[in-house]
Design a protein around this motif. Structure first.
Motif, short mmCIF file in Angstrom:
data_model
loop_
_atom_site.label_atom_id
_atom_site.label_comp_id
_atom_site.label_asym_id
_atom_site.label_seq_id
_atom_site.Cartn_x
_atom_site.Cartn_y
_atom_site.Cartn_z
N ASP A 123 0.83 -1.21 0.00
CA ASP A 123 0.00 0.00 0.00
C ASP A 123 0.86 1.25 0.00
O ASP A 123 0.66 2.17 -0.81
CB ASP A 123 -0.91 0.02 1.23
CG ASP A 123 -2.19 -0.79 1.04
OD1 ASP A 123 -2.43 -1.27 -0.09
OD2 ASP A 123 -2.94 -0.94 2.02
N ALA A 124 1.82 1.31 0.94
CA ALA A 124 2.66 2.50 1.05
C ALA A 124 3.51 2.69 -0.21
O ALA A 124 3.72 3.82 -0.66
CB ALA A 124 3.56 2.38 2.28
N LEU A 125 3.98 1.60 -0.80
CA LEU A 125 4.80 1.70 -2.01
C LEU A 125 3.97 2.21 -3.18
O LEU A 125 4.43 3.07 -3.95
CB LEU A 125 5.42 0.35 -2.34
CG LEU A 125 6.34 0.33 -3.56
CD1 LEU A 125 7.53 1.27 -3.38
CD2 LEU A 125 6.83 -1.10 -3.83
N ASP A 126 2.74 1.72 -3.33
CA ASP A 126 1.88 2.19 -4.42
C ASP A 126 1.63 3.70 -4.30
O ASP A 126 1.69 4.43 -5.29
CB ASP A 126 0.54 1.45 -4.41
CG ASP A 126 0.66 0.02 -4.90
OD1 ASP A 126 1.70 -0.33 -5.50
OD2 ASP A 126 -0.29 -0.76 -4.69
N VAL A 127 1.33 4.15 -3.08
CA VAL A 127 1.07 5.57 -2.85
C VAL A 127 2.33 6.39 -3.10
O VAL A 127 2.30 7.44 -3.77
CB VAL A 127 0.54 5.79 -1.43
CG1 VAL A 127 0.50 7.28 -1.09
CG2 VAL A 127 -0.85 5.17 -1.27
#
Length: 447
Positions: A123-127
């Protein structure tokens, strides 16, 4: 990915050491905190350095590229303007979040006043990838992002730091600013092996390297930027230099500045570390324009943003507003981080508004501010925080000395307009009368 020019050896430019930096031999480039440089009023020292051919790189601290919100267009425009005003070949920022709450969580916006770690999750990487692509499109020069230091770890992480950064570069083509002092911080605080992290990094994407000092207390390493560079940090630099020849290396120092000769000695140590590192295992840098970037339809990051927003708001609230620590976090470490954030707020507010410790007295200012800050989160910048602190102190009947109270009240009124309301009716009437006398005076509002 655009090629980054070779920078050489540099030092962080700060107003306190501007004269010393100008006189230092062998300085190829400097880095300036972007938010402290006004495009229309570049400090004379930086202009003189530029005239001598010294490269100046703006280093941003407020974008919050690792936060759940998309980057603010105004902040991006400001960073772009600084890069153009300084004639910089690139700009840098951090893989961090600095604020949380707001519209995504329908909660009070919170400011950390500090760089906080993002979870190494999908999630954090996508954002983060989408936020970086937005920033890349808005900036006139290449962007490099820095790994930050952290006192604690997120629960449920899915990648190592090296894996996280490798995929970030692969998906966005962004450059890396690798801080070897922060790798040492993670070794002490999180048990992570710096050599393993370096082995997983895409070292060919490194734009430059940070080197800085810190100190250890009770088994926790604090990345202070106010102490000499220790041997373990230089050893990590040597390991990195044995893998790749970095285009640039920079010494960071933000406080407790030593004599210029001591800074020059540390720079010589850095140069010596680079020249003595074995070159046999170095990676040959490929053409940087071959790095891949995601193409096609953009991913729908809104669900990931919502989940990340809730997680970051809960964590930041625990750190700055006294709410319970989210499940899975090391509560002891969060308390250490919370105390550090309060202490930093006190120090920065004292610099932004030096009148406050003068009015209250140095011995009284700090405990009063720490008491205020423990459960009152910062919702604007440090200037707003200074005003909110003064208002809180006046509303709570302080300071005890009548002269100091009058002086603080005048200071607050001059910058904020109407005087804070008092709890006692008689005091409210008196203040209202005084405010009426001052209504013609223009307010000097700070944000």
């Amino acid at each position: 990915m655009q090629r980054i020019e070779r920078l050489g050896t540099g030092i962080g430019w700060r107003p306190e050491i501007a004269e010393a930096v100008e006189a230092m031999p062998g300085i190829d480039w400097v880095e300036a905190v972007a938010e402290n440089v006004c495009p229309g009023h570049v400090p004379d020292s930086l202009l003189r350095l530029r005239e001598r051919g010294v490269t100046v790189v703006p280093h941003g601290v407020s974008l919050g590229l690792g936060g759940a919100d998309r980057p603010d267009e105004g902040r991006l425009a400001d960073l772009a303007a600084r890069a153009e005003a300084l004639g910089s070949p690139l700009v840098t920022e951090h893989i961090a979040f600095v604020r949380a709450g707001g519209a995504l969580t329908a909660s009070q916006p919170l400011e950390a006043g500090h760089l906080l770690p993002v979870p190494r999750t999908r999630d954090a990487l996508d954002v983060l990838c989408e936020n970086i692509r937005i920033a890349q499109d808005a900036l006139p020069v290449p962007l490099a992002v820095e790994n930050i230091a952290a006192l604690f770890s997120w629960p449920g992480e899915e990648m190592t730091e090296g894996q996280f950064l490798y995929e970030l570069v692969e998906r966005t083509g962004v450059h890396l600013l690798i801080d070897v002092a922060n790798l040492h911080t993670h070794h002490v605080n999180r048990g992570e092996d710096p050599a393993k992290a370096l082995g997983e990094l895409p070292v060919e994407a490194i734009a430059y390297v940070h080197v800085a000092g810190g100190f250890e207390r009770d088994g926790v390493w604090h990345d202070s930027h106010a102490h000499p560079v220790p041997r373990p940090v230089l050893d990590i630099l040597a390991d990195l230099a044995s893998r790749v020849s970095p285009p640039g290396v920079l010494l960071e120092r933000d406080e407790n500045f030593p004599a210029p000769q001591e800074l020059e000695r540390e720079l010589d140590e850095i140069r010596g570390t680079l020249t003595t590192a074995p070159a046999e295992g170095r990676t040959v840098r490929p053409p940087l324009d071959t790095a891949s970037r995601e193409t096609g339809a953009p991913r729908d990051t809104d669900p990931a943003r919502q989940r990340l927003a809730l997680a970051q708001a809960a964590l930041l609230s625990a750190l700055v507003a006294g709410t319970p620590a989210p499940e899975g976090f090391d509560r002891v470490r969060l308390k250490v981080q919370s105390r550090a954030l309060c202490a930093k707020r006190a120090d920065v507010v004292a610099k932004v508004a030096p009148e406050l410790p003068e009015i209250l007295g140095p011995a009284a200012y700090r405990p009063a501010f720490l008491s205020y800050a423990r459960c009152r989160p910062m919702t604007g910048g440090y200037r707003r925080d200074a005003l909110d602190f003064a208002e809180h102190l006046l509303d709570s009947g302080g300071p005890g000395d009548a002269g100091a109270r009058r002086e603080l009240e005048g200071w607050w009124r001059e910058r904020s307009g109407p005087t804070p309301p008092a709890a006692h009716p008689g005091a409210r009437l008196a203040r209202a009368a005084r405010s009426a006398l001052h209504r013609g005076r223009p307010a000097l509002r700070s944000a």
